[in-house]
Write a protein that holds these residues in place. Structure first.
Motif, PDB file in Angstrom:
ATOM      1  N   SER A  86     -11.898   4.111  -5.472  1.00 29.51           N
ATOM      2  CA  SER A  86     -12.288   4.442  -4.099  1.00 29.51           C
ATOM      3  C   SER A  86     -12.983   3.268  -3.426  1.00 29.51           C
ATOM      4  CB  SER A  86     -13.193   5.681  -4.081  1.00 29.51           C
ATOM      5  OG  SER A  86     -12.487   6.836  -4.468  1.00 29.51           O
ATOM      6  N   ASP A 124     -12.412   0.133  -4.096  1.00 31.91           N
ATOM      7  CA  ASP A 124     -11.331  -0.799  -3.740  1.00 31.91           C
ATOM      8  C   ASP A 124     -10.674  -0.369  -2.432  1.00 31.91           C
ATOM      9  OD1 ASP A 124     -11.594  -2.507  -5.886  1.00 31.91           O
ATOM     10  OD2 ASP A 124     -10.187  -1.413  -7.153  1.00 31.91           O
ATOM     11  N   LEU A 125     -10.458   0.922  -2.304  1.00 33.75           N
ATOM     12  CA  LEU A 125      -9.823   1.455  -1.099  1.00 33.75           C
ATOM     13  C   LEU A 125     -10.730   1.269   0.118  1.00 33.75           C
ATOM     14  CD1 LEU A 125      -7.012   2.655  -1.168  1.00 33.75           C
ATOM     15  CD2 LEU A 125      -8.024   4.930  -1.021  1.00 33.75           C
ATOM     16  N   LEU A 168      -4.932   5.787   5.363  1.00 32.86           N
ATOM     17  CA  LEU A 168      -5.140   4.346   5.468  1.00 32.86           C
ATOM     18  C   LEU A 168      -3.887   3.650   6.002  1.00 32.86           C
ATOM     19  CD1 LEU A 168      -7.450   2.461   4.938  1.00 32.86           C
ATOM     20  CD2 LEU A 168      -6.592   2.087   2.636  1.00 32.86           C
ATOM     21  N   ILE A 214      -6.044  -1.423  -7.393  1.00 29.11           N
ATOM     22  CA  ILE A 214      -5.871   0.030  -7.419  1.00 29.11           C
ATOM     23  C   ILE A 214      -4.723   0.419  -8.344  1.00 29.11           C
ATOM     24  CG2 ILE A 214      -5.188   2.025  -6.029  1.00 29.11           C
ATOM     25  CD1 ILE A 214      -6.727   0.657  -3.683  1.00 29.11           C
ATOM     26  N   VAL A 270      -4.885  -3.657  -3.374  1.00 26.67           N
ATOM     27  CA  VAL A 270      -3.774  -2.805  -3.815  1.00 26.67           C
ATOM     28  C   VAL A 270      -3.456  -3.083  -5.281  1.00 26.67           C
ATOM     29  CG1 VAL A 270      -1.303  -2.336  -3.558  1.00 26.67           C
ATOM     30  CG2 VAL A 270      -2.756  -2.470  -1.533  1.00 26.67           C
ATOM     31  N   THR A 289      -4.403   7.625   0.399  1.00 26.80           N
ATOM     32  CA  THR A 289      -3.926   6.385   1.017  1.00 26.80           C
ATOM     33  C   THR A 289      -3.113   6.619   2.289  1.00 26.80           C
ATOM     34  OG1 THR A 289      -1.974   6.412  -0.421  1.00 26.80           O
ATOM     35  CG2 THR A 289      -3.875   5.142  -1.180  1.00 26.80           C
ATOM     36  N   LEU A 333       0.821  -1.207   0.000  1.00 25.43           N
ATOM     37  CA  LEU A 333       0.000   0.000   0.000  1.00 25.43           C
ATOM     38  C   LEU A 333       0.857   1.259   0.000  1.00 25.43           C
ATOM     39  CD1 LEU A 333      -2.739   1.454   0.345  1.00 25.43           C
ATOM     40  CD2 LEU A 333      -2.487   1.120   2.815  1.00 25.43           C
ATOM     41  N   LEU A 377      -5.476   9.022  -4.742  1.00 21.49           N
ATOM     42  CA  LEU A 377      -6.372   8.675  -3.642  1.00 21.49           C
ATOM     43  C   LEU A 377      -5.701   8.894  -2.285  1.00 21.49           C
ATOM     44  CD1 LEU A 377      -7.890   5.450  -5.192  1.00 21.49           C
ATOM     45  CD2 LEU A 377      -9.075   7.608  -4.812  1.00 21.49           C
ATOM     46  N   LEU A 413     -13.482   9.317   1.822  1.00 27.58           N
ATOM     47  CA  LEU A 413     -13.659   8.668   0.521  1.00 27.58           C
ATOM     48  C   LEU A 413     -14.952   9.106  -0.151  1.00 27.58           C
ATOM     49  CD1 LEU A 413     -12.568   4.910   0.729  1.00 27.58           C
ATOM     50  CD2 LEU A 413     -11.569   6.742  -0.639  1.00 27.58           C
TER      51      LEU A 413
END
Length: 233
Positions: free
Chosen positions: A187, A189-190, A126, A112, A109, A123, A39, A121, A173
């Protein structure tokens, strides 16, 4: 981890399965570490490492379950020993599920990265949650090895931090998707990735609750934190 028994062989078997559970925990820690690296660096290589470790984690879960079943059949353990063996079994199941979540992170990941939207995005937030979850697993394994109920309570408190990070990230998000619909696919996926991180924290919390069950003989699942602290005091 255990009191001595008249049978030194029984002690040896318990120590062996305890060591195997800790070894499994180490493998899952490695999976999560590689998932966080995937990530942080958008690394397909790190994502692949997570998936490679998955088969070893799954195999170890089966082996530990078999070992536990054999011990129960051979030794017919009394209440306290049976509680310990059941805790080993539940801890193993939670660790394997953490491995599943790490694998899910790696796949998200990968998705993405392949979408080409990785750099646009949020990240970084996260990664903070992922580091918290990884640290929580490490603390849970250490507390389980030492049967440390005070540390277990601290883990329950820290899990709330991960939940808070997750809620804040979801709100962020949603803002990204509203402002730029082109980010919706990545997004989502995240979002699934964030949920996987939250679930890792939940499984560490489950292990912490097992520690209290082992030491105090009380099932504290679904109880308020204040009530659990009363049990441990």
């Amino acid at each position: 981890m255990t009191d001595k028994h008249l049978s030194t062989q029984f002690d040896s078997e318990l120590n062996s399965v305890s060591a195997r559970v800790m070894e499994l925990g180490g493998l899952v820690e490695s999976q999560i570490r590689h998932a966080i690296q995937a990530l942080s660096q958008f690394s397909l290589e790190s994502a692949a490492q997570v998936e490679t470790l998955e088969s070893r984690v799954n195999s170890m879960e089966v082996e530990i379950d078999h070992e536990l079943t054999t011990i129960i059949a051979r030794r017919q353990p009394t209440a306290r020993d049976l509680r310990l063996l059941m805790a080993f079994s539940k801890a193993t199941a939670n660790l394997e599920r953490m491995g599943d979540e790490a694998t899910r992170m790696a796949r998200m990941v990968r998705s993405i990265i392949e979408s080409g939207a990785a750099r646009s995005l949020p990240t970084s937030d996260l990664r903070v949650a992922a580091d918290l979850a990884s640290g929580l697993l490490r603390k849970a394994l250490d507390a389980f090895a030492r049967l440390d109920t005070k540390a277990a309570v601290d883990i329950l408190k820290e899990d709330d931090l991960i939940d808070h990070e997750f809620d804040g990230f979801v709100r962020k998000l949603i803002t990204y998707m509203v402002e730029d619909p082109r980010t919706i696919s990545a997004s989502l996926d995240l979002l699934f990735l964030a949920k996987a991180i939250e679930r890792i924290g939940d499984h560490s919390k489950n292990i912490a609750e097992l520690i209290i069950y082992l030491v105090e003989g009380r099932d504290v699942r679904h109880q308020a934190l204040a009530d659990i602290e009363t049990v441990v005091q």
